[in-house]
Design an enzyme around this catalytic site. Structure first.
Site, PDB file in Angstrom:
ATOM      1  N   ARG A 136      67.313  33.103  32.088  1.00  0.00           N
ATOM      2  CA  ARG A 136      65.992  33.276  32.701  1.00  0.00           C
ATOM      3  C   ARG A 136      65.454  31.959  33.246  1.00  0.00           C
ATOM      4  NH1 ARG A 136      62.717  36.168  28.073  1.00  0.00           N
ATOM      5  NH2 ARG A 136      60.989  35.766  29.530  1.00  0.00           N
TER       6      ARG A 136
ATOM      7  N   ARG B   5      72.282  38.264  21.073  1.00  0.00           N
ATOM      8  CA  ARG B   5      70.944  38.827  21.054  1.00  0.00           C
ATOM      9  C   ARG B   5      70.428  38.962  22.479  1.00  0.00           C
ATOM     10  NH1 ARG B   5      68.280  34.563  16.680  1.00  0.00           N
ATOM     11  NH2 ARG B   5      69.823  34.857  15.024  1.00  0.00           N
TER      12      ARG B   5
ATOM     13  N   ASP C 112      66.431  39.225  24.303  1.00  0.00           N
ATOM     14  CA  ASP C 112      65.022  39.073  23.975  1.00  0.00           C
ATOM     15  C   ASP C 112      64.241  40.341  24.289  1.00  0.00           C
ATOM     16  OD1 ASP C 112      65.331  36.420  23.133  1.00  0.00           O
ATOM     17  OD2 ASP C 112      65.160  35.667  25.183  1.00  0.00           O
TER      18      ASP C 112
END
Length: 244
Positions: free
Chosen positions: A197, A50, A52
């Protein structure tokens, strides 16, 4: 029955992420919609992972099973006719029956881009994080090497992460200067929710002099006395490639 492997590039700015969600339009939703228009029936795709909301990809991989006998050019060019301008199939391949976009993956490489400038850049605003303060690259490089290897990255994930284990292996962290831009390339066996991140946010704090390089090792040991990792903004992150 044929298994088709797709490599997809997208600008994630206007999407809620890759995965289908109830709160907005996702990249997966757009890909499946294009497939339905091409094939005339619903199709579910399975991805390598995935991304975000706001995160981009140059090499997101997914696969699908189909009974339609179409040439590879139809899977690429045909799908691209139905996809919005922010999403494109870069490559279509026939895959083995036991190939799985997620479970067959051996590693991934992400790139995070920092814009080191006092003045905002209209052209870079969707793909970078503007950092006005000067950064100490020597300290950042020192801190970055601490990430390399097998570690418990529990301190580098956000709530909602459904991973069964927080142990991951980081293969390399590289700093690449390109004028005002600083690219941080991170490759590894797999990543937790917001892990890259938070790694970048911590490195930027080190570069700004707001935390010592030694904090990385302490965070990897889940030292509760250390300030939590900073999460860098989504727009600077891009999934470059998935290895098989």
């Amino acid at each position: 029955m044929a298994r088709i492997k797709l490599t997809i590039e997208y600008d994630g700015t206007d999407y809620v992420g890759w995965q289908v969600q109830p709160n907005g339009v996702s990249v997966q939703q757009q890909v499946e919609s294009a497939l339905q228009q091409l094939l005339g029936s619903p199709v579910r795709v399975h991805s390598s992972g995935r991304t975000d909301a706001g995160v981009h990809a140059l090499g997101m991989v997914c696969h699908l099973d189909t009974q339609r006998d179409l040439p590879l050019s139809a899977w690429r060019d045909g799908l691209n006719r139905f996809l919005p301008i922010a999403i494109a199939v870069r490559q279509a391949e026939f895959a083995a029956d036991d190939f799985h976009a997620r479970y067959s993956a051996k590693g991934k490489r992400y790139r995070y881009t920092l814009l080191r400038d006092d003045v905002r850049s209209p052209l870079q605003r969707r793909t970078s994080w503007q950092v006005r303060q000067s950064l100490d690259l020597q300290l950042m490089t020192l801190a970055a090497q601490t990430f390399v290897g097998v570690h418990d990255f529990a301190a580098f994930r956000t709530s909602g992460c459904a991973a069964e284990t927080t142990q991951r292996e980081v293969f390399a962290v590289e700093m690449i200067e390109e004028g005002r831009l600083l690219h941080i390339d991170i490759s590894g066996s797999g990543f937790l929710k917001n892990m890259v991140r938070m790694m970048v946010g911590t490195l930027v704090e080190v570069g700004r002099g707001k935390r010592p390089p030694e904090d990385v090792a302490k965070l990897l040991k889940n030292d509760r006395q250390i300030k939590p990792a900073l999460t860098a903004p989504a727009q600077g992150l891009c999934l470059l490639e998935v290895w098989y």
